[in-house]
Design a protein around this motif. Structure first.
Motif, PDB file in Angstrom:
ATOM      1  N   SER A   1       6.035  12.032   2.874  1.00 26.48           N
ATOM      2  CA  SER A   1       5.831  13.266   3.631  1.00 26.48           C
ATOM      3  C   SER A   1       6.941  14.245   3.292  1.00 26.48           C
ATOM      4  CB  SER A   1       5.834  13.002   5.145  1.00 26.48           C
ATOM      5  OG  SER A   1       5.718  14.216   5.866  1.00 26.48           O
ATOM      6  N   ARG A   2       6.670  15.525   3.450  1.00 30.40           N
ATOM      7  CA  ARG A   2       7.714  16.540   3.325  1.00 30.40           C
ATOM      8  C   ARG A   2       8.571  16.593   4.584  1.00 30.40           C
ATOM      9  NH1 ARG A   2       4.004  21.599   1.951  1.00 30.40           N
ATOM     10  NH2 ARG A   2       2.781  20.495   3.520  1.00 30.40           N
TER      11      ARG A   2
ATOM     12  N   SER B   1       8.369  13.681  -0.050  1.00 31.93           N
ATOM     13  CA  SER B   1       7.362  14.012  -1.057  1.00 31.93           C
ATOM     14  C   SER B   1       7.929  14.773  -2.242  1.00 31.93           C
ATOM     15  CB  SER B   1       6.236  14.840  -0.424  1.00 31.93           C
ATOM     16  OG  SER B   1       5.592  14.117   0.586  1.00 31.93           O
ATOM     17  N   GLU B   2       8.923  15.648  -1.972  1.00 29.49           N
ATOM     18  CA  GLU B   2       9.429  16.508  -3.043  1.00 29.49           C
ATOM     19  C   GLU B   2      10.313  15.773  -4.044  1.00 29.49           C
ATOM     20  OE1 GLU B   2       9.702  17.080   0.140  1.00 29.49           O
ATOM     21  OE2 GLU B   2       9.006  19.100   0.661  1.00 29.49           O
TER      22      GLU B   2
ATOM     23  N   ILE C   1       0.844  -1.190   0.000  1.00 28.74           N
ATOM     24  CA  ILE C   1       0.000   0.000   0.000  1.00 28.74           C
ATOM     25  C   ILE C   1       0.879   1.240   0.000  1.00 28.74           C
ATOM     26  CG2 ILE C   1      -1.991   1.107   1.110  1.00 28.74           C
ATOM     27  CD1 ILE C   1      -2.341  -1.896   0.446  1.00 28.74           C
ATOM     28  N   LEU C   2       0.452   2.260  -0.725  1.00 26.90           N
ATOM     29  CA  LEU C   2       1.112   3.563  -0.690  1.00 26.90           C
ATOM     30  C   LEU C   2       0.150   4.587  -0.087  1.00 26.90           C
ATOM     31  CD1 LEU C   2       3.406   5.552  -1.404  1.00 26.90           C
ATOM     32  CD2 LEU C   2       2.330   5.808  -3.670  1.00 26.90           C
ATOM     33  N   ILE C   3       0.632   5.312   0.932  1.00 25.93           N
ATOM     34  CA  ILE C   3      -0.166   6.352   1.582  1.00 25.93           C
ATOM     35  C   ILE C   3       0.588   7.674   1.479  1.00 25.93           C
ATOM     36  CG2 ILE C   3      -1.319   7.099   3.705  1.00 25.93           C
ATOM     37  CD1 ILE C   3      -1.147   4.153   4.658  1.00 25.93           C
ATOM     38  N   PRO C   4       0.248   8.526   0.522  1.00 26.44           N
ATOM     39  CA  PRO C   4       0.892   9.843   0.448  1.00 26.44           C
ATOM     40  C   PRO C   4       0.442  10.742   1.601  1.00 26.44           C
ATOM     41  CG  PRO C   4      -0.125   9.216  -1.648  1.00 26.44           C
ATOM     42  CD  PRO C   4      -0.655   8.291  -0.610  1.00 26.44           C
ATOM     43  N   GLY C   5       1.324  11.617   2.044  1.00 22.65           N
ATOM     44  CA  GLY C   5       0.960  12.620   3.041  1.00 22.65           C
ATOM     45  C   GLY C   5       0.710  12.063   4.422  1.00 22.65           C
ATOM     46  N   ILE C   6       1.618  11.235   4.924  1.00 20.61           N
ATOM     47  CA  ILE C   6       1.438  10.654   6.259  1.00 20.61           C
ATOM     48  C   ILE C   6       1.501  11.762   7.326  1.00 20.61           C
ATOM     49  CG2 ILE C   6       3.878  10.168   6.751  1.00 20.61           C
ATOM     50  CD1 ILE C   6       0.827   7.912   7.556  1.00 20.61           C
ATOM     51  N   GLY C   7       0.738  11.588   8.368  1.00 20.60           N
ATOM     52  CA  GLY C   7       0.721  12.562   9.460  1.00 20.60           C
ATOM     53  C   GLY C   7      -0.675  12.975   9.844  1.00 20.60           C
TER      54      GLY C   7
END
Length: 330
Positions: free
Chosen positions: A190-191, A210-211, A162-168
């Motif tokens: 995450s950034r 992320s970047e 699974i890929l979860i962008p923007g963890i937090g």
């Protein structure tokens, strides 16, 4: 009673913690004295969109408290019981999409950022004993959304990556916890290096900046399922990490609602794109059973006094949190 009310102006300037009228209890309803409530990105969206000419609105979707009055013959609850709140009204059975009459606490109906709330008895559940009041207060909306996204829509199993962008954020944190509970592999982005480290402590198999170029950072590994919570800013990178025939479940668009993508590449890749939000009462109970079975505890970032709501909203808006933010209601 006192409540956090939004009125007359959009955004933070329209928020006021003030005295409001107590509501009248009707048959098959309960009055709950609220002790803690959970803050969600939905609340940020609400105050940004709530019409300046509309009726004042008590916001907030999540909460925990105790029954102070009950007007029903239901034998499952009594005055003094500690209960948590399912914020989705009128969605009982699991279905492909929400019913047309779905309403969510905090918008359009009065919400949980108040000293008390009146609800249909079908929208309360006994607080899981192993959770603290603070933990229980930040559970419902985000955990229900994550559960439906992973299991009803994503059909995730232990064999999936699974890929979860923007963890937090709250939903993303629950997605990570739930996926790891069944043994799936989870990659997060995450950034923030600090958030990536915290995610690894929760079991994330890989964390990437992320970047950067996700293809390079993931060494061109492809995933089975992407749960996209960020929106326009990450959509294309997320889709590019999906294996042929994989599934993307879209549950958020905090960075923008509109995108363009190549239709030919999409159908040649035989991808599946699904949308979802919230969930039914049946899924809510399944989520509670799931976290109880796996002893999952919400990640609580910080609890603010409700009088300090500006600090809480600012922390959420700037993305400083890891996990959930809550309010203590005096």
């Amino acid at each position: 009673m006192k409540a956090l009310v939004h009125k007359y102006k959009k955004g933070m300037d329209g928020l006021h913690y003030e005295e409001t009228k107590n509501q009248e209890l009707k048959k098959e309803e309960v009055r709950i004295k609220l002790h803690f409530a959970g803050l969600n990105h939905r609340d940020l969206f609400t105050i940004a969109q709530h019409d300046e000419n509309a009726e004042p609105l008590i916001i907030g979707s999540d909460g925990v408290g105790e029954i102070s009055e009950i007007l029903t013959e239901n034998k499952n609850f009594k005055v003094g019981d500690k209960v948590i709140i399912n914020p989705g009204l009128n969605w009982i059975k699991v279905s492909d999409a929400a019913p047309e009459n779905l309403e969510i606490l905090g918008n359009p109906v009065s919400g949980t950022f108040a000293e008390e709330i009146i609800l249909p008895i079908e929208n309360i559940v006994m607080k899981p004993e192993y959770l603290s009041m603070e933990e229980a207060s930040v559970l419902s909306l985000s955990a229900l959304t994550a559960y439906r996204a992973l299991f009803t829509k994503g059909n995730v199993t232990k064999d999936d990556t699974i890929l979860i962008p923007g963890i937090g954020g709250g939903v993303a944190t629950y997605l990570l916890q739930f996926a790891k509970a069944i043994g799936a592999s989870v990659y997060v982005t995450s950034r923030s290096k600090d958030k990536l480290e915290q995610a690894k402590k929760l079991g994330a198999n890989k964390g990437i900046q992320s970047e950067g170029d996700w293809n390079e950072l993931l060494k061109e590994e492809k995933v089975d399922v992407v749960i996209e919570t960020v929106g326009a800013a990450t959509f294309h990178q997320s889709l590019n990490q999906l294996r042929k025939g994989g599934t993307m479940v879209l549950i958020g668009s905090s960075t923008g609602d509109k995108i363009e993508f190549n239709l030919r590449e999409f159908f040649y890749g035989q991808y599946t794109l699904k949308g979802t939000t919230m969930g039914s009462s049946e899924e809510y109970q399944a989520m509670l059973d799931f976290i109880g079975k796996h002893n999952i505890r919400p990640v609580v970032d910080k609890i603010f006094k409700i009088e300090d709501f500006k600090k809480a909203f600012d922390r959420l808006e700037k993305g400083k949190q890891f996990g959930k933010i809550g309010f203590a209601i005096s």
